[in-house]
Design a protein around this motif. Structure first.
Motif, PDB file in Angstrom:
ATOM      1  N   ASP A 143       3.067 -61.066  -1.387  1.00  0.00           N
ATOM      2  CA  ASP A 143       2.179 -61.407  -2.509  1.00  0.00           C
ATOM      3  C   ASP A 143       0.986 -60.459  -2.648  1.00  0.00           C
ATOM      4  O   ASP A 143       0.017 -60.786  -3.335  1.00  0.00           O
ATOM      5  N   SER A 144       1.011 -59.292  -2.000  1.00  0.00           N
ATOM      6  CA  SER A 144      -0.054 -58.295  -2.168  1.00  0.00           C
ATOM      7  C   SER A 144       0.067 -57.632  -3.532  1.00  0.00           C
ATOM      8  O   SER A 144       1.179 -57.463  -4.046  1.00  0.00           O
ATOM      9  N   PRO A 145      -1.056 -57.219  -4.098  1.00  0.00           N
ATOM     10  CA  PRO A 145      -0.970 -56.443  -5.345  1.00  0.00           C
ATOM     11  C   PRO A 145      -0.358 -55.075  -5.058  1.00  0.00           C
ATOM     12  O   PRO A 145      -0.357 -54.616  -3.902  1.00  0.00           O
ATOM     13  N   LEU A 172       3.149 -48.791  -6.227  1.00  0.00           N
ATOM     14  CA  LEU A 172       4.169 -49.193  -5.252  1.00  0.00           C
ATOM     15  C   LEU A 172       4.038 -50.680  -4.936  1.00  0.00           C
ATOM     16  O   LEU A 172       3.011 -51.124  -4.432  1.00  0.00           O
ATOM     17  N   ARG A 173       5.081 -51.439  -5.249  1.00  0.00           N
ATOM     18  CA  ARG A 173       5.084 -52.884  -4.998  1.00  0.00           C
ATOM     19  C   ARG A 173       5.557 -53.194  -3.580  1.00  0.00           C
ATOM     20  O   ARG A 173       6.214 -52.369  -2.944  1.00  0.00           O
ATOM     21  N   VAL A 174       5.249 -54.382  -3.101  1.00  0.00           N
ATOM     22  CA  VAL A 174       5.660 -54.828  -1.764  1.00  0.00           C
ATOM     23  C   VAL A 174       7.182 -54.708  -1.631  1.00  0.00           C
ATOM     24  O   VAL A 174       7.926 -55.135  -2.509  1.00  0.00           O
ATOM     25  N   LEU A 223      -9.708 -53.655  -2.148  1.00  0.00           N
ATOM     26  CA  LEU A 223     -10.966 -52.917  -1.971  1.00  0.00           C
ATOM     27  C   LEU A 223     -10.842 -51.796  -0.936  1.00  0.00           C
ATOM     28  O   LEU A 223     -11.837 -51.229  -0.502  1.00  0.00           O
ATOM     29  N   PHE A 224      -9.611 -51.469  -0.545  1.00  0.00           N
ATOM     30  CA  PHE A 224      -9.359 -50.459   0.479  1.00  0.00           C
ATOM     31  C   PHE A 224      -8.846 -49.176  -0.164  1.00  0.00           C
ATOM     32  O   PHE A 224      -8.216 -49.186  -1.212  1.00  0.00           O
ATOM     33  N   PHE A 225      -9.107 -48.048   0.525  1.00  0.00           N
ATOM     34  CA  PHE A 225      -8.616 -46.759   0.060  1.00  0.00           C
ATOM     35  C   PHE A 225      -8.320 -45.883   1.269  1.00  0.00           C
ATOM     36  O   PHE A 225      -8.808 -46.139   2.382  1.00  0.00           O
ATOM     37  N   GLN A 262       1.238 -50.000   5.543  1.00  0.00           N
ATOM     38  CA  GLN A 262       1.043 -51.375   6.005  1.00  0.00           C
ATOM     39  C   GLN A 262      -0.432 -51.732   5.947  1.00  0.00           C
ATOM     40  O   GLN A 262      -1.285 -50.854   5.778  1.00  0.00           O
ATOM     41  N   LYS A 263      -0.721 -52.984   6.162  1.00  0.00           N
ATOM     42  CA  LYS A 263      -2.110 -53.453   6.211  1.00  0.00           C
ATOM     43  C   LYS A 263      -2.883 -52.728   7.320  1.00  0.00           C
ATOM     44  O   LYS A 263      -4.073 -52.469   7.200  1.00  0.00           O
ATOM     45  N   GLU A 264      -2.172 -52.347   8.393  1.00  0.00           N
ATOM     46  CA  GLU A 264      -2.794 -51.673   9.540  1.00  0.00           C
ATOM     47  C   GLU A 264      -2.985 -50.174   9.342  1.00  0.00           C
ATOM     48  O   GLU A 264      -3.591 -49.510  10.174  1.00  0.00           O
ATOM     49  N   GLY A 265      -2.397 -49.609   8.278  1.00  0.00           N
ATOM     50  CA  GLY A 265      -2.560 -48.179   8.023  1.00  0.00           C
ATOM     51  C   GLY A 265      -1.283 -47.516   7.547  1.00  0.00           C
ATOM     52  O   GLY A 265      -0.356 -48.166   7.057  1.00  0.00           O
TER      53      GLY A 265
END
Length: 128
Positions: free
Chosen positions: A38-40, A58-60, A82-84, A106-109
């Protein structure tokens, strides 16, 4: 007389073809989104020689594939919430000789692999 010119001409043409093929050959790059459910979508923009070559959302779960010229460095920026992050999708010194380069996001990088089994972290997310 024509025979004497024929052999050197054939050799020159073969050598020219080999040089051109080496100069313009490309590697396949895969961007793989392994973000939380469900991430944008991620926004990815990549440049080579100051020119945008990739601008993709790029979608999940999506795997986006494109080709990179082996002589160029591909500098990418990615936005997610809010990440880049700024990173290299392809670096000749790092990636030459590999037919395919995988970048898993990934969320971790950001993680790099050449065979999709061993992953190396190449970048972290940043925030303001």
């Amino acid at each position: 007389m024509a025979t004497n010119f024929g052999f050197p001409l054939v050799v020159a043409l073969l050598f020219s073809s080999l040089c051109i093929a080496t100069f313009v050959s490309a590697e396949v790059i895969h961007f793989i989104s392994n973000m939380p459910k469900d991430s944008p979508p991620l926004s990815i923009d990549c440049k080579a020689n100051g020119i945008y070559v990739v601008q993709h959302s790029l979608r999940v779960g999506e795997d986006y594939e494109w080709s990179a010229t082996i002589n160029d460095i591909y500098y990418c920026t990615t936005m997610w919430k809010l990440f880049f992050a700024s990173w290299h999708a392809y670096e000749p010194k790092r990636d030459v000789g590999h037919e395919t380069v995988y970048v898993k996001i990934q969320k971790e990088g950001f993680f790099l692999s050449y065979e999709k089994s061993k992953w190396t972290k190449i970048e972290y997310w940043e925030t303001e």
